[in-house]
Structures are given as structure tokens and as C-alpha cells.
Design an enzyme around this catalytic site. Structure first.
Site, PDB file in Angstrom:
ATOM      1  N   ARG A   1      -3.779   9.617   3.977  1.00 36.21           N
ATOM      2  CA  ARG A   1      -2.547  10.408   4.094  1.00 36.21           C
ATOM      3  C   ARG A   1      -1.832  10.457   2.757  1.00 36.21           C
ATOM      4  O   ARG A   1      -1.231  11.468   2.407  1.00 36.21           O
ATOM      5  CB  ARG A   1      -1.643   9.762   5.154  1.00 36.21           C
ATOM      6  CG  ARG A   1      -0.322  10.450   5.352  1.00 36.21           C
ATOM      7  CD  ARG A   1      -0.455  11.761   6.059  1.00 36.21           C
ATOM      8  NE  ARG A   1       0.837  12.407   6.267  1.00 36.21           N
ATOM      9  CZ  ARG A   1       0.973  13.591   6.873  1.00 36.21           C
ATOM     10  NH1 ARG A   1      -0.102  14.217   7.304  1.00 36.21           N
ATOM     11  NH2 ARG A   1       2.157  14.149   7.049  1.00 36.21           N
TER      12      ARG A   1
ATOM     13  N   ARG B   1      -8.503  -0.833   4.967  1.00 36.19           N
ATOM     14  CA  ARG B   1      -7.669   0.259   4.427  1.00 36.19           C
ATOM     15  C   ARG B   1      -6.304  -0.256   4.005  1.00 36.19           C
ATOM     16  O   ARG B   1      -5.664   0.312   3.122  1.00 36.19           O
ATOM     17  CB  ARG B   1      -7.463   1.348   5.495  1.00 36.19           C
ATOM     18  CG  ARG B   1      -8.720   2.090   5.873  1.00 36.19           C
ATOM     19  CD  ARG B   1      -8.427   3.291   6.709  1.00 36.19           C
ATOM     20  NE  ARG B   1      -7.493   4.202   6.019  1.00 36.19           N
ATOM     21  CZ  ARG B   1      -7.247   5.438   6.435  1.00 36.19           C
ATOM     22  NH1 ARG B   1      -7.855   5.886   7.529  1.00 36.19           N
ATOM     23  NH2 ARG B   1      -6.423   6.218   5.791  1.00 36.19           N
TER      24      ARG B   1
ATOM     25  N   LYS C   1       0.846  -1.206   0.000  1.00 31.78           N
ATOM     26  CA  LYS C   1       0.000   0.000   0.000  1.00 31.78           C
ATOM     27  C   LYS C   1       0.877   1.250   0.000  1.00 31.78           C
ATOM     28  O   LYS C   1       0.671   2.172  -0.788  1.00 31.78           O
ATOM     29  CB  LYS C   1      -0.883  -0.002   1.252  1.00 31.78           C
ATOM     30  CG  LYS C   1      -1.529   1.327   1.588  1.00 31.78           C
ATOM     31  CD  LYS C   1      -2.412   1.295   2.821  1.00 31.78           C
ATOM     32  CE  LYS C   1      -1.688   1.443   4.111  1.00 31.78           C
ATOM     33  NZ  LYS C   1      -1.387   2.824   4.527  1.00 31.78           N
ATOM     34  N   ASN C   2       1.887   1.261   0.859  1.00 31.02           N
ATOM     35  CA  ASN C   2       2.664   2.491   1.034  1.00 31.02           C
ATOM     36  C   ASN C   2       3.690   2.725  -0.063  1.00 31.02           C
ATOM     37  O   ASN C   2       4.265   3.812  -0.142  1.00 31.02           O
ATOM     38  CB  ASN C   2       3.307   2.517   2.423  1.00 31.02           C
ATOM     39  CG  ASN C   2       2.255   2.743   3.504  1.00 31.02           C
ATOM     40  OD1 ASN C   2       1.103   3.071   3.198  1.00 31.02           O
ATOM     41  ND2 ASN C   2       2.627   2.546   4.751  1.00 31.02           N
TER      42      ASN C   2
ATOM     43  N   ARG D   1      -0.210  14.829  12.632  1.00 29.87           N
ATOM     44  CA  ARG D   1       0.177  14.574  11.225  1.00 29.87           C
ATOM     45  C   ARG D   1       0.183  15.859  10.409  1.00 29.87           C
ATOM     46  O   ARG D   1      -0.493  16.017   9.408  1.00 29.87           O
ATOM     47  CB  ARG D   1      -0.733  13.515  10.615  1.00 29.87           C
ATOM     48  CG  ARG D   1      -0.753  12.280  11.495  1.00 29.87           C
ATOM     49  CD  ARG D   1      -1.239  11.088  10.848  1.00 29.87           C
ATOM     50  NE  ARG D   1      -0.221  10.521   9.958  1.00 29.87           N
ATOM     51  CZ  ARG D   1      -0.474   9.442   9.207  1.00 29.87           C
ATOM     52  NH1 ARG D   1      -1.654   8.917   9.226  1.00 29.87           N
ATOM     53  NH2 ARG D   1       0.460   8.938   8.421  1.00 29.87           N
TER      54      ARG D   1
ATOM     55  N   ASP E   1       4.637   0.945  12.201  1.00 30.56           N
ATOM     56  CA  ASP E   1       3.402   0.311  11.708  1.00 30.56           C
ATOM     57  C   ASP E   1       3.227  -1.108  12.244  1.00 30.56           C
ATOM     58  O   ASP E   1       2.182  -1.724  12.029  1.00 30.56           O
ATOM     59  CB  ASP E   1       3.375   0.274  10.182  1.00 30.56           C
ATOM     60  CG  ASP E   1       3.262   1.670   9.601  1.00 30.56           C
ATOM     61  OD1 ASP E   1       3.470   1.826   8.388  1.00 30.56           O
ATOM     62  OD2 ASP E   1       3.001   2.607  10.372  1.00 30.56           O
TER      63      ASP E   1
ATOM     64  N   CYS F   1      -4.930   7.852   9.285  1.00 33.80           N
ATOM     65  CA  CYS F   1      -5.256   7.346  10.624  1.00 33.80           C
ATOM     66  C   CYS F   1      -4.980   8.418  11.674  1.00 33.80           C
ATOM     67  O   CYS F   1      -4.035   9.180  11.578  1.00 33.80           O
ATOM     68  CB  CYS F   1      -4.406   6.110  10.934  1.00 33.80           C
ATOM     69  SG  CYS F   1      -4.921   4.684   9.965  1.00 33.80           S
TER      70      CYS F   1
HETATM   71  C1  EPZ Z   1       4.234   7.123   6.232  1.00 35.07           C
HETATM   72  O1  EPZ Z   1       3.432   8.166   6.764  1.00 35.07           O
HETATM   73  C2  EPZ Z   1       3.327   5.897   6.157  1.00 35.07           C
HETATM   74  N1  EPZ Z   1       2.176   6.194   5.299  1.00 35.07           N
HETATM   75  C3  EPZ Z   1       2.834   5.525   7.559  1.00 35.07           C
HETATM   76  O2  EPZ Z   1       2.074   4.325   7.448  1.00 35.07           O
HETATM   77  C4  EPZ Z   1       4.058   5.261   8.448  1.00 35.07           C
HETATM   78  O3  EPZ Z   1       3.626   4.975   9.767  1.00 35.07           O
HETATM   79  C5  EPZ Z   1       4.961   6.506   8.448  1.00 35.07           C
HETATM   80  O4  EPZ Z   1       5.343   6.844   7.097  1.00 35.07           O
HETATM   81  C6  EPZ Z   1       6.232   6.291   9.261  1.00 35.07           C
HETATM   82  O5  EPZ Z   1       6.943   5.197   8.742  1.00 35.07           O
HETATM   83  C7  EPZ Z   1       2.338   6.214   3.950  1.00 35.07           C
HETATM   84  O6  EPZ Z   1       3.419   5.959   3.433  1.00 35.07           O
HETATM   85  C8  EPZ Z   1       1.119   6.525   3.139  1.00 35.07           C
HETATM   86  P1  EPZ Z   1       6.105  10.624   8.343  1.00 35.07           P
HETATM   87  P2  EPZ Z   1       3.977   9.698   6.759  1.00 35.07           P
HETATM   88  O7  EPZ Z   1       5.972  11.868   7.552  1.00 35.07           O
HETATM   89  O8  EPZ Z   1       4.901   9.896   5.619  1.00 35.07           O
HETATM   90  C9  EPZ Z   1       5.947  14.093  11.534  1.00 35.07           C
HETATM   91  C10 EPZ Z   1       0.242   2.876   7.847  1.00 35.07           C
HETATM   92  O9  EPZ Z   1      -0.223   2.362   8.891  1.00 35.07           O
HETATM   93  N2  EPZ Z   1       5.737  15.017  10.408  1.00 35.07           N
HETATM   94  O10 EPZ Z   1       7.311   9.757   8.144  1.00 35.07           O
HETATM   95  O11 EPZ Z   1       2.804  10.583   6.878  1.00 35.07           O
HETATM   96  C11 EPZ Z   1       4.752  13.162  11.745  1.00 35.07           C
HETATM   97  O12 EPZ Z   1       3.749  13.809  12.497  1.00 35.07           O
HETATM   98  C12 EPZ Z   1       0.681   4.332   7.848  1.00 35.07           C
HETATM   99  O13 EPZ Z   1       0.383   2.260   6.757  1.00 35.07           O
HETATM  100  C13 EPZ Z   1       5.731  16.395  10.661  1.00 35.07           C
HETATM  101  O14 EPZ Z   1       5.882  16.833  11.803  1.00 35.07           O
HETATM  102  O15 EPZ Z   1       4.812   9.719   8.099  1.00 35.07           O
HETATM  103  C14 EPZ Z   1       5.363  11.992  12.467  1.00 35.07           C
HETATM  104  O16 EPZ Z   1       5.453  12.292  13.845  1.00 35.07           O
HETATM  105  C15 EPZ Z   1       0.444   5.006   9.185  1.00 35.07           C
HETATM  106  N3  EPZ Z   1       5.546  17.241   9.618  1.00 35.07           N
HETATM  107  C16 EPZ Z   1       6.777  11.910  11.861  1.00 35.07           C
HETATM  108  O17 EPZ Z   1       7.008  13.172  11.230  1.00 35.07           O
HETATM  109  C17 EPZ Z   1       5.399  16.796   8.332  1.00 35.07           C
HETATM  110  O18 EPZ Z   1       5.263  17.617   7.398  1.00 35.07           O
HETATM  111  C18 EPZ Z   1       6.926  10.807  10.806  1.00 35.07           C
HETATM  112  O19 EPZ Z   1       5.892  10.985   9.893  1.00 35.07           O
HETATM  113  C19 EPZ Z   1       5.408  15.390   8.096  1.00 35.07           C
HETATM  114  C20 EPZ Z   1       5.588  14.526   9.148  1.00 35.07           C
END
Ligand code: EPZ
Length: 420
Positions: free
Chosen positions: A96, A401, A25-26, A125, A309, A120
Site C-alpha cells: 500500500r 511484511r 514500517k508505516n 482500499r 492495526d 493487505c
Molecule cells: C494506513 O493505511 C496504514 N498503512 C495501515 O496499516 C493502517 O491500517 C491505516 O493507515 C489506518 O490507520 C500505511 O501507513 C502504509 P487509510 P491507509 O487511507 O493510509 C478508506 C498495517 O497493517 N480510503 O487511513 O491505506 C480506506 O478504504 C497497515 O500496517 C478510501 O476510501 O489507510 C479505509 O476504509 C494496514 N479512499 C479508510 O479510508 C482513499 O483514497 C482508512 O484508510 C483512501 C482510503
């Protein structure tokens, strides 16, 4: 959108048999977004039929993408004539991954607006990393409530973008935007997740010039034009890890087919440390969890640390494994909503801020519990598979999802499930 359902699980039986892992998915999210960068027909194999990806394809359809489903998991998509006039904005708020269309749309349209992405509820986020990076690439961005307006007076320019945190989708967004921008975009403190590497492989198959993926510094040199391609998407490493954990918590023995072992190395290593037997046979993994499980500490973090995850699933696993353990969630600030639900089943987990202490050795009992997000639903499903009696999981539709055909895949492994 999401068809809502509850699920009854009669647990207490070891899972056994074979399960075929679906596409990631990701990895599908950024690869679908990348198809917006070219005018030809892109053929994607191993696309998972999960709700978030169905929503992404529906969003593309609302923009005028021509999509044909060659068969269940092969999609041909042509985005030459897309327009944002009739975009289905509510779908953007449902996942997302929709944030990833930003980079591609910026190349096609000098001005547009988007609503905030969904996903989620595991944390605030925010998307500040994304917006800061695009401003550095010459995009003018203003936000009013949930609506964000983007405009650029010239072609996107490359930039040197240093991420405050190795954000997966932010890294992917700048790889997408940089692939057609003037000059070389450098992403510092980039995410190293396997899905980031997969996107680089896909973009290169369309003619992009990218180096450094899988390390913390990625360079993307813009080209004049990219071309269409055909690509098979990697297996889903979190689905793989979830079925490995399901075999472990039920003390079963299953064969997982069509897996990518290197991408689940951290998960497999954690399970081997807990005492299960895992062997790799080409593209298959055989797990034999008949031996007693020993609980093991874990800390989540950006790849190659333990994946967040898989944290909810391992809370359920550690609660039944022998011995004390601690699980620390460092990535999201609100990804422990499954703890009180697991405790309704006798998991005896104690949460302090982002840490979970498990005494271990618990015998889970069936209960009525409520899923709050995709991976929390997976944790409750695993607990239900282990608990004697019939567990009722409310809002089990979150599973759809991210887990393709989860009901039939688990039933084929001997689980007893019933929709409610
Ligand atoms: C990706 O989300 C995945 N989703 C998530 O999988 C996964 O948990 C996550 O990466 C971490 O590995 C997809 O790829 C669609 P991040 P993403 O930006 O990119 C903060 C699942 O269950 N942050 O790496 O949105 C954020 O709040 C899902 O399949 C900011 O502060 O995650 C978090 O604390 C859930 N500002 C940290 O960074 C931003 O602009 C990591 O988030 C972006 C992120």
C-alpha cells in the site's frame, strides 16, 4: 518478493525476557517517499528490515536510486538521477505504501503512469481521496483498468483539500506534494496518526514549512527547494503493541526496549484496563501480565482512537480474557478474516457484520490455521503462543511484511517456533 513459509508454534509458556523494537514500517514508507523530493544523499537510521520496506527500496533501485546499506538498519539513499523508464511496476502492486511516491514523482516528472498500489486484502482500499486531491493541485489523471496516467502542464499548485475520511496515506501524500508546490496547501480532516507527525518532523528537517500536524488541519507552504538530511525513524508502535499483547496473552513478563510510549498510549491503556501491569522506564516498557486478564470492549477508529492495526491481536486476547466483550472494527470493511481461524482454536468469537462478540475465558487449543494478512497472522501467532500444543500457521510469511526478525525476537523471549 515474499518468501513463503508456514510456522509451527508450541504454546502454553509465558514469554519472558527483553525485546528491542524496530523502526516503524508505516513511518518509513512516507519518509522514503520524501527522499525522492531532494537530490542529495538522505541518511535514514532505524529503518526496519521488513519485506514491505525491502520491496520499497527495490522499487527505488529500479528507478535508479543509489542505495547503500551502511549497516542492517541504516540506509543512505540518493535519488538525484532517478528515472521511471525501468520502474518495477509489480512491486507497486505488492504494498500500500507505494502510493506515497505519487506526490514526489509529480514534482520530478510532468507525465508518468503507475499501477494501482497493493497491500493487505482488508478491504477495497480505493485511492479516490488521493486522486481527487491531486486533481485539485492541477494534475490531469486518467485511469484504464489498473493503470493510472498522470500529467501536469505546470508546477503543482497548492490547494485546500478536505478529506472525506482522515486517511493516513492521503494526508501524507498531500504533505509530500504540498512541500514543493506553489503556495500553501491546507489539508482538512487530516489524519493525526503518530506516523503523520513523524513525516512532518522529517520534512521539516529537510527545510519544509509545515504546521498543524497531529491535529485535523495541516498547512504546508511550498518552498523552492528542500535539502538532504539525516534522520532516525521512530519505533514501530504496532510492533510494540503486538509484543505487549503477546506478553499479556501468555501471562508473561517482558521488557520492551527502544519504544515510543506516547505512540502506544491507547494500546497500553487498554491493556492496563484489562488488568496487566505496565510501567514506563525512559525508552523501555516493562509489562507484567501474571495477573488474570479481564476482557474489555474496544472500538477501532482514526487516531487517537484505538488502532485498527491492533484489532486482530485483541480479538485473540479478549477470547482468553475473563468476561464478555465486544470489538467493533470501523476502519476497514474486511478486516475480520482471522475470526474463523481463531475459532478453530476454541476462541468462541461470534461475528456480526463489523462487530465481534466474545464470551471470554476460553482455553485455546492448538490447530492448523491460515493467515490472510499481516495483522491476522499476528493474531494467530499470539493465539498459538497461548494454546497448549503445536499450532500450525499456514502463510505465516505475512508476518515478514511488518515484523522484523519476529522468529528470533520471540525465540529470545522463550517461544518455541519452527519453520515448515
Ligand atoms: C494506513 O493505511 C496504514 N498503512 C495501515 O496499516 C493502517 O491500517 C491505516 O493507515 C489506518 O490507520 C500505511 O501507513 C502504509 P487509510 P491507509 O487511507 O493510509 C478508506 C498495517 O497493517 N480510503 O487511513 O491505506 C480506506 O478504504 C497497515 O500496517 C478510501 O476510501 O489507510 C479505509 O476504509 C494496514 N479512499 C479508510 O479510508 C482513499 O483514497 C482508512 O484508510 C483512501 C482510503
Amino acid at each position: 518478493m515474499l518468501y513463503k513459509y508456514n510456522l509451527a508454534v508450541i504454546g502454553g509458556k509465558p514469554l519472558c525476557g527483553e525485546v528491542t523494537i524496530s523502526g516503524s514500517k508505516n513511518a518509513s514508507f512516507p519518509i522514503l517517499a520524501a527522499s525522492l523530493l531532494v537530490d542529495g544523499t538522505v541518511t535514514l537510521q532505524n529503518i526496519p528490515k521488513v519485506q514491505d520496506i525491502i520491496n520499497m527500496l527495490t522499487l527505488f533501485g529500479s528507478m535508479g536510486s543509489k542505495i547503500s546499506h551502511v549497516d542492517g538498519n541504516i540506509v543512505e539513499i540518493n535519488n538525484a538521477d532517478i528515472s521511471i523508464d525501468n520502474m518495477q511496476y509489480d512491486l507497486i502492486g505488492s504494498m500500500r505504501g507505494s502510493i506515497l511516491i505519487l506526490g514526489a514523482l509529480l514534482h520530478r516528472f510532468p507525465e508518468f503512469q503507475l499501477t494501482l498500489p497493493g497491500g493487505c486484502n482488508i478491504g477495497k482500499r480505493p485511492i479516490d481521496f488521493h486522486l481527487d486531491g491531486f486533481r485539485a493541485m492541477g494534475v490531469n489523471i486518467t485511469q484504464q483498468g489498473d493503470v493510472i496516467k498522470f500529467s501536469r502542464s505546470a508546477k503543482l499548485s497548492s490547494a485546500k483539500i478536505e478529506l472525506e475520511y482522515p486517511s493516513v496515506c492521503a494526508t501524507e501524500n498531500f504533505m509530500l506534494a504540498g512541500s514543493l508546490a506553489e503556495g500553501t496547501t491546507t489539508i482538512i480532516n487530516a489524519a493525526c496518526e503518530p506516523e503523520v507527525v513523524e513525516l512532518a518532523n522529517f520534512l521539516r528537517s529537510m527545510g519544509a514549512k509545515i504546521t498543524g500536524e497531529g491535529t485535523d488541519t495541516i498547512n504546508v507552504t511550498g518552498v523552492k527547494q528542500l535539502h538532504a538530511t539525516e534522520y532516525k525513524i521512530m519505533p514501530d508502535r504496532i510492533e510494540t503493541g503486538t509484543y505487549l499483547a503477546a506478553a499479556a496473552i501468555t501471562r508473561g513478563k517482558i521488557t520492551l526496549k527502544n519504544v515510543d510510549y506516547p505512540s502506544v498510549f491507547e494500546i497500553a491503556s487498554q491493556l492496563i484496563a484489562m488488568g496487566v501491569d505496565i510501567t514506563q522506564q525512559a525508552d523501555d516498557i516493562v509489562i507484567d501480565a501474571s495477573a488474570k486478564l479481564q476482557a474489555f470492549d474496544l472500538v477501532t477508529g482514526p487516531h487517537p482512537e484505538f488502532p485498527t492495526d491492533m484489532q486482530p491481536q485483541f480479538c485473540a486476547l479478549n477470547s482468553v480474557a475473563l468476561g464478555e466483550s465486544k470489538i467493533i472494527e470501523t476502519v476497514f470493511e474486511n478486516r475480520l478474516q482471522h475470526i474463523p481461524e481463531l475459532n478453530k482454536m476454541g476462541a468462541n468469537l461470534e461475528r456480526t457484520n463489523n462487530e465481534v462478540y466474545s464470551s471470554g475465558g476460553n482455553i485455546l487449543t492448538a490447530a492448523e490455521v491460515e493467515a490472510t494478512d499481516l495483522r491476522a497472522a499476528a493474531a494467530l501467532l499470539l493465539a498459538g503462543l497461548a494454546a497448549k500444543g503445536e499450532t500450525i500457521i499456514k502463510n505465516a510469511h505475512y508476518l515478514s511484511r511488518g515484523y522484523e526478525s519476529v522468529f528470533s525476537k520471540l525465540s529470545n523471549l522463550g517461544a518455541t517456533l519452527r519453520y515448515l
